[in-house]
Scaffold this active site. Structure first.
Site, PDB file in Angstrom:
ATOM      1  N   SER A 211      27.856  17.398  39.186  1.00 46.91           N
ATOM      2  CA  SER A 211      27.315  16.700  40.225  1.00 46.91           C
ATOM      3  C   SER A 211      25.900  16.848  40.465  1.00 46.91           C
ATOM      4  O   SER A 211      25.375  17.859  40.788  1.00 46.91           O
ATOM      5  CB  SER A 211      28.030  17.134  41.490  1.00 46.91           C
ATOM      6  OG  SER A 211      27.871  16.356  42.782  1.00 46.91           O
ATOM      7  N   HIS A 291      30.857  23.451  52.084  1.00 43.71           N
ATOM      8  CA  HIS A 291      30.559  21.863  51.628  1.00 43.71           C
ATOM      9  C   HIS A 291      30.380  21.068  53.025  1.00 43.71           C
ATOM     10  O   HIS A 291      29.884  20.071  53.049  1.00 43.71           O
ATOM     11  CB  HIS A 291      31.893  21.488  50.790  1.00 43.71           C
ATOM     12  CG  HIS A 291      31.302  20.276  50.327  1.00 43.71           C
ATOM     13  ND1 HIS A 291      31.872  18.926  50.778  1.00 43.71           N
ATOM     14  CD2 HIS A 291      30.701  19.721  49.198  1.00 43.71           C
ATOM     15  CE1 HIS A 291      31.381  17.853  49.960  1.00 43.71           C
ATOM     16  NE2 HIS A 291      30.674  18.359  49.165  1.00 43.71           N
ATOM     17  N   HIS A 315      28.045  11.782  39.983  1.00 43.40           N
ATOM     18  CA  HIS A 315      29.001  13.058  39.270  1.00 43.40           C
ATOM     19  C   HIS A 315      29.796  12.434  38.283  1.00 43.40           C
ATOM     20  O   HIS A 315      30.214  11.503  38.307  1.00 43.40           O
ATOM     21  CB  HIS A 315      29.708  13.928  40.639  1.00 43.40           C
ATOM     22  CG  HIS A 315      31.087  13.143  41.045  1.00 43.40           C
ATOM     23  ND1 HIS A 315      31.152  12.926  42.313  1.00 43.40           N
ATOM     24  CD2 HIS A 315      31.959  12.450  40.309  1.00 43.40           C
ATOM     25  CE1 HIS A 315      32.321  12.399  42.631  1.00 43.40           C
ATOM     26  NE2 HIS A 315      32.944  12.055  41.491  1.00 43.40           N
TER      27      HIS A 315
END
Length: 349
Positions: A211, A291, A315
């Site tokens: 990513s 996250h 990603h």
């Protein structure tokens, strides 16, 4: 609006998407489109590991793998990045891509023996990590259609705007196999010693994500906003996965800065991590505080700048079958890559 799944890989669903058919994403995103004749891609990571300043032997190793890439049957694309791992070792990783399995097979055996054969060099580790997924087992996503990265460089084209993004579950919905398969992990990883080398035999439906972020097009104010407000939060989350990710299903994480041909850092980075399952990756993305914080910082950044934002994001995510994986380590410390997923005692080949 296109489906992220190309028409030749679409099939009757036995598993439903997370959104209704009339879902409209709030902003555009794009996926890489391979020619239908491409049935498999190869993603091969060749790493060299050392502590302290790079030596002549490190430079020789990097030149050696670059020369191999340039030789017969070498990859269609490769790039290089570096990072410092949780043990304080620098790792320089050359990532190579093929879309022709026969060409890769003709190339790989000689490259493998050169890279991880023989005995470990003093103070230098080497590793090879390879996935060779069927195209139904991986997906890509790009914020802009005009600059491919990673495996997407091999694609025939980019799609138009796709529907399956900007919601939790979009990552899974973009993988063609998700139409009929839960892609749940089966088995446990184990280590096998082969002379001085250690191979890790993983398990079915291991997950890889790369990513990336590219801020090379940003101007002064946007670059400062990214580097001051977003990147530190991203780094904090990447460090958590690097140091403590095993407990939540992340076997290993590398937060890497891409380097140019002369080894100089560029304004590109990516996180690359191995996960027990796509579900474990999804749980971290949807609900883990690290996250959630990354997502919040990124959304604030993008909402502030709107369409004028020049940061590029992408990603690639793969869920690989057991026979589509290869991991081998020579002279590396025991938290390197997939070594961190297995007991320290290993079987003999």
């Amino acid at each position: 609006m296109e489906s992220a799944i190309p028409s030749h890989l679409q099939t009757a669903r036995s598993r439903h998407r997370r959104v209704p058919d009339d879902y409209a994403p709030p902003y555009p995103s794009f996926v890489a489109r391979h020619k239908p004749a491409v049935t498999r891609v190869i993603m091969a990571y060749f790493g060299v590991q050392y502590h302290g300043e790079p030596t002549a032997a490190v430079a020789e190793a990097l030149a050696q793998i670059a020369a191999r890439f340039a030789g017969d049957n070498g990859p269609s694309h490769w790039d290089r990045a570096h990072y410092v791992d949780q043990a304080g070792f620098t790792n320089v990783v050359s990532v190579s891509y093929w879309d022709d399995a026969a060409r890769f097979d003709a190339w790989f055996d000689g490259a493998r023996e050169t890279w991880t054969g023989g005995t470990p060099a003093d103070g230098i580790g080497r590793f090879i990590e390879v996935l060779r997924p069927d195209v139904a087992r991986y997906e890509t996503l790009f914020s802009s259609p005009d600059r491919a990265e990673g495996v997407a460089v091999l694609a025939d084209a980019m799609s138009g705007e796709v529907q399956e993004h900007a919601y939790w579950g979009g990552m899974r919905d973009r993988i063609p196999l998700s139409q009929t398969d839960a892609m749940a992990p089966r088995g446990e990883p184990r280590a096998v010693r082969d002379g001085a080398r250690i191979r890790v035999v993983a398990h079915d439906n291991l997950c890889l994500i790369r990513s990336g972020q590219d801020w090379s097009d940003t101007e002064a104010a946007e670059r400062k906003m990214y580097l001051d407000d977003v990147e530190p939060v991203l780094r904090e989350g990447m460090d958590f996965l690097r140091d403590d990710g095993v407990a939540i299903g992340c076997y290993a994480n590398r937060y890497m800065q891409v380097v140019d041909g002369a080894g100089r850092p560029t304004e590109k980075s990516y996180g690359q991590s191995w996960w027990k399952s796509l579900a474990a990756l999804e749980r971290w993305a949807e609900s883990h505080p690290t996250h959630v914080k990354i997502f919040g910082a990124a959304m604030k950044y993008l909402m502030t700048l709107g369409p004028s934002a020049k940061l590029r994001l992408y990603h690639e995510v793969t869920v690989a079958a057991a026979d589509e994986q290869f991991f081998e380590y020579l002279g590396c410390h025991d938290r390197t890559g997939m070594l961190g997923a297995v007991p320290l005692t290993v079987d003999s080949a």
